[in-house]
Design a protein around this motif. Structure first.
Motif, short mmCIF file in Angstrom:
data_model
loop_
_atom_site.label_atom_id
_atom_site.label_comp_id
_atom_site.label_asym_id
_atom_site.label_seq_id
_atom_site.Cartn_x
_atom_site.Cartn_y
_atom_site.Cartn_z
N PRO A 429 0.81 -1.23 0.00
CA PRO A 429 0.00 0.00 0.00
C PRO A 429 0.85 1.27 0.00
CG PRO A 429 -0.88 -1.58 1.58
CD PRO A 429 0.44 -2.12 1.12
N GLY A 430 1.96 1.26 0.74
CA GLY A 430 2.83 2.42 0.74
C GLY A 430 3.43 2.67 -0.62
N ALA A 431 3.87 1.61 -1.30
CA ALA A 431 4.45 1.76 -2.63
C ALA A 431 3.41 2.29 -3.62
CB ALA A 431 5.00 0.41 -3.11
N VAL A 432 2.20 1.75 -3.57
CA VAL A 432 1.14 2.21 -4.48
C VAL A 432 0.83 3.69 -4.25
CG1 VAL A 432 -1.30 1.99 -5.05
CG2 VAL A 432 0.12 -0.05 -4.81
N VAL A 461 6.51 27.88 -12.55
CA VAL A 461 7.82 27.34 -12.16
C VAL A 461 7.66 25.95 -11.55
CG1 VAL A 461 9.84 27.68 -10.70
CG2 VAL A 461 8.76 29.64 -11.81
N LEU A 462 6.66 25.80 -10.67
CA LEU A 462 6.46 24.51 -10.01
C LEU A 462 6.04 23.42 -10.99
CD1 LEU A 462 4.58 25.69 -6.79
CD2 LEU A 462 6.95 24.90 -6.95
N LEU A 463 5.26 23.77 -12.00
CA LEU A 463 4.85 22.79 -12.99
C LEU A 463 5.94 22.54 -14.02
CD1 LEU A 463 1.14 23.88 -13.63
CD2 LEU A 463 1.95 21.80 -12.50
N GLY A 464 6.71 23.57 -14.32
CA GLY A 464 7.78 23.39 -15.29
C GLY A 464 8.95 22.61 -14.74
N SER A 465 9.15 22.61 -13.43
CA SER A 465 10.25 21.89 -12.78
C SER A 465 9.69 21.19 -11.54
CB SER A 465 11.37 22.86 -12.39
OG SER A 465 11.84 23.58 -13.50
N PRO A 466 9.03 20.04 -11.72
CA PRO A 466 8.29 19.44 -10.60
C PRO A 466 9.12 18.62 -9.63
CG PRO A 466 8.00 18.13 -12.57
CD PRO A 466 8.82 19.33 -12.98
N ALA A 467 10.32 18.20 -9.99
CA ALA A 467 11.04 17.20 -9.19
C ALA A 467 11.29 17.65 -7.75
CB ALA A 467 12.38 16.87 -9.85
N ALA A 468 11.53 18.93 -7.51
CA ALA A 468 11.86 19.41 -6.17
C ALA A 468 10.72 19.19 -5.18
CB ALA A 468 12.25 20.89 -6.22
N TRP A 469 9.49 19.10 -5.65
CA TRP A 469 8.38 18.82 -4.73
C TRP A 469 7.77 17.43 -4.94
CZ3 TRP A 469 3.75 17.82 -7.15
CH2 TRP A 469 3.56 18.35 -8.43
N SER A 470 7.79 16.92 -6.16
CA SER A 470 7.16 15.63 -6.40
C SER A 470 7.99 14.46 -5.86
CB SER A 470 6.91 15.43 -7.90
OG SER A 470 8.11 15.52 -8.64
N VAL A 471 9.33 14.57 -5.89
CA VAL A 471 10.17 13.50 -5.36
C VAL A 471 10.03 13.39 -3.84
CG1 VAL A 471 12.53 12.67 -5.07
CG2 VAL A 471 11.79 13.57 -7.29
N PRO A 472 10.20 14.49 -3.06
CA PRO A 472 9.99 14.38 -1.62
C PRO A 472 8.57 13.92 -1.26
CG PRO A 472 11.10 16.43 -2.14
CD PRO A 472 10.66 15.85 -3.44
N ALA A 473 7.59 14.37 -2.02
CA ALA A 473 6.21 13.96 -1.74
C ALA A 473 6.04 12.45 -1.91
CB ALA A 473 5.25 14.71 -2.66
N ALA A 474 6.67 11.89 -2.94
CA ALA A 474 6.57 10.45 -3.17
C ALA A 474 7.27 9.67 -2.06
CB ALA A 474 7.16 10.10 -4.53
N PHE A 475 8.47 10.09 -1.69
CA PHE A 475 9.20 9.42 -0.60
C PHE A 475 8.39 9.47 0.69
CE2 PHE A 475 13.24 9.51 -3.00
CZ PHE A 475 13.81 8.32 -2.56
N LEU A 476 7.92 10.67 1.04
CA LEU A 476 7.18 10.85 2.30
C LEU A 476 5.91 10.00 2.31
CD1 LEU A 476 6.96 12.34 4.99
CD2 LEU A 476 5.74 14.17 3.79
N THR A 477 5.20 9.97 1.20
CA THR A 477 3.97 9.19 1.12
C THR A 477 4.24 7.70 1.32
OG1 THR A 477 2.98 10.81 -0.38
CG2 THR A 477 1.99 8.62 -0.32
N MET A 478 5.29 7.20 0.66
CA MET A 478 5.62 5.78 0.82
C MET A 478 5.95 5.44 2.27
SD MET A 478 7.81 4.53 -2.50
CE MET A 478 7.15 4.67 -4.17
N VAL A 479 6.70 6.30 2.93
CA VAL A 479 7.09 6.02 4.31
C VAL A 479 5.88 6.10 5.24
CG1 VAL A 479 8.44 6.88 6.27
CG2 VAL A 479 9.47 6.78 3.99
N VAL A 480 5.08 7.16 5.14
CA VAL A 480 3.94 7.35 6.04
C VAL A 480 2.92 6.23 5.87
CG1 VAL A 480 1.97 8.84 6.56
CG2 VAL A 480 4.24 9.84 6.21
N SER A 482 3.36 3.27 4.54
CA SER A 482 3.95 1.98 4.92
C SER A 482 3.93 1.79 6.44
CB SER A 482 5.39 1.87 4.39
OG SER A 482 5.40 1.77 2.99
N ARG A 483 4.23 2.86 7.16
CA ARG A 483 4.19 2.76 8.62
C ARG A 483 2.75 2.54 9.11
NH1 ARG A 483 8.53 3.52 11.56
NH2 ARG A 483 10.40 4.45 10.65
#
Length: 511
Positions: A429-432, A461-480, A482-483
């Motif tokens: 579920p965390g991965a999904v 700017v946020l849509l043109g360069s999404p990695a700075a927010w989308s990568v942390p969001a994905a990591f955080l979501t998987m961890v939260v 999963s726990r």
């Protein structure tokens, strides 16, 4: 009307050489394992050349020089990030991924999390990232033939699509490995020799130092200076760091990159391969910025380029009129076409492998003989869809499009691989949840860019360069998540992780 016979000869030579090498290597492709991972028998030197060949895409060969022409030295973050991404991959992913015994990213995901849902989602993402990355290869091929030879853009797209389909469907990974290794050295030579000649011409002309140039003027139509971050101010700094995150972390999740590490004999060979790749890429990426710098020096002679991506092909005839410039243009055109063919081949194999396996309903660890037929059907689908999209009027810079593919990869597969390899607590579920958050977030940015939706200020700017927010969001979501679902941790997780992190020379308890 043919504008450059030398360029046409270069393209024809590359196509003939590609088909000849592919035909010669067909005799080595007999089993499904040969088609998918070359029976895991590719040695580090050959594999490093093949990886470098497929990794150096249209964005590297043409796009970097065009970006330096338009925006200046801050665009050097692209080649720096693309190279450094392999260092991150070496440290975190290369050897464990090879020891997983998987054939594709979805295979790894299913084995690690024991979930068909995660596998299905990963399969979808592999196809999306693969098509997103294939699109600029096909579009760039059309641009190259139009700029260098004078042929319609659809010709280049069609030629690359047909040659790639013939090579991939005919011999799969085993056959394409030899082709891509050859194409790396061709691309390096194709950039190196003209660069040396054009630098000699520049020295002889006594032209201005590229570092002293500020605006490019009519060649690019921008007032961006040579050394500021992308844009200016806080937004410019954000875009710069977002680009760094995308290129550093996106490499490990690119389907055509990851699948190459399954072809090594063992984890040690995978690490050695990555080290050699780092050296090869570092040598290559010294060259494209030279063309961008020279383009700024001779901007007044270039006129108004239709696309900055054509700078590499236009520059020799501007700086060295006559037969000399034509010969250099022919060599560069051959190298550019090799870039399209090699990267498109690697991406097609990655996408075809996923489509073929899912079509046959193969369970992890068992490969049916019918998989070769399914692989070939998958190869057709992998090529046809992005080729048709390339015929549309979508006009996005080659390097820009590839940058978006890196952002999607960094926002989805990077968290899955890092947490799946290094954290026992990751659950299905965390991965999904993380894949959906990262995939949808970066996917919205892709749609916004492709369809040029009007937005200004920070939203743009946020849509043109999404990695700075989308990568942390994905990591955080998987961890939260999963726990919150720790009871869903697969029973075989500990044993699987031991397998990933144990060198092959250490015997494992099979009892």
């Amino acid at each position: 009307m043919i504008e450059s016979w030398a360029a046409l000869v270069g393209v024809v030579s590359v196509v003939v050489a590609t088909l000849a090498i592919g035909t010669w290597s067909l005799r080595f492709s007999r089993t499904t394992s040969d088609f998918l991972v070359a029976s895991r028998s590719v040695r580090p030197a050959l594999n490093a050349s093949a990886i470098s060949g497929e990794y150096i895409s249209a964005a590297s060969f043409l796009g970097v020089a065009g970006l330096v022409l338009v925006f200046g030295a801050e665009m050097l973050w692209y080649p720096v990030g693309w190279t450094a991404g392999y260092l991150v991959l070496l440290v975190l992913v290369a050897a464990p991924l090879r020891r997983s015994g998987a054939y594709t990213l979805p295979d790894f995901a299913e084995a690690r999390l024991e979930s068909r849902t995660v596998r299905a989602l990963c399969s979808l993402l592999v196809v999306v990232v693969g098509w997103l990355y294939l699109l600029p290869q096909f579009s760039g091929a059309g641009l190259t033939l139009r700029a260098a030879v004078g042929l319609p853009t659809w010709v280049g797209t069609t030629v690359v699509a047909l040659v790639v389909l013939a090579g991939v469907a005919g011999g799969g990974m085993r056959s394409i490995t030899f082709v891509q290794a050859f194409q790396y050295w061709l691309k390096l030579t194709a950039l190196l020799i003209p660069a040396m000649v054009l630098l000699a011409v520049w020295v002889g002309d006594g032209a201005t130092n590229p570092a002293d140039i500020a605006p490019v003027g009519s060649a690019a139509g921008t007032d961006t200076s040579w050394s500021l971050p992308i844009g200016a101010g806080t937004q410019g700094l954000y875009a710069t760091y977002s680009l760094i995150i995308a290129t550093f972390l996106g490499t490990m999740g690119l389907p055509h990159v990851v699948v190459r590490f399954y072809t090594n004999p063992d984890g040690r060979a995978a690490r050695r391969t990555t080290l050699v790749v780092l050296m090869m890429l570092a040598a290559f990426y010294l060259l494209p910025p030279i063309y961008g710098g020279l383009g700024r020096v001779y901007a007044d002679r270039l006129g108004d380029l239709d696309q900055s991506d054509s700078l590499v092909l236009e520059l020799p005839r501007v700086m060295l009129p006559g037969i000399g410039g034509e010969i250099l243009t022919g060599l560069l055109t051959a190298g550019a076409f090799a870039a399209f063919l090699s990267t498109a081949s690697g991406l097609t194999i990655a996408v075809a492998g996923v489509l073929g396996q899912d079509v046959t309903g193969r369970r992890f660890g068992r490969v049916r003989l019918s998989g070769i037929s399914a692989f070939r059907v998958g190869a057709c689908l992998a090529v046809v869809v992005p080729a048709l999209l390339a015929f549309t009027t979508l006009e996005v810079g080659v390097a820009r499009m590839v940058g978006l593919a890196f952002a999607v990869s960094a926002s989805t597969f990077c968290p899955l691989l890092v947490l799946g390899i290094w954290w026992q607590g990751l659950t299905a579920p965390g991965a999904v949840a993380g894949l959906l958050v990262g995939g949808i977030g970066s996917g919205v940015a892709v749609v916004w860019t492709l369809f040029e939706i009007s937005t200004t200020g920070w939203p743009a700017v946020l849509l043109g360069s999404p990695a700075a927010w989308s990568v942390p969001a994905a990591f955080l979501t998987m961890v939260v998540v999963s726990r919150a679902t720790r009871g869903r941790t697969p029973a075989g997780t500990r044993r699987f992780l031991v397998r990933l992190h144990t060198p092959e020379v250490v015997p494992l308890d099979r009892g």
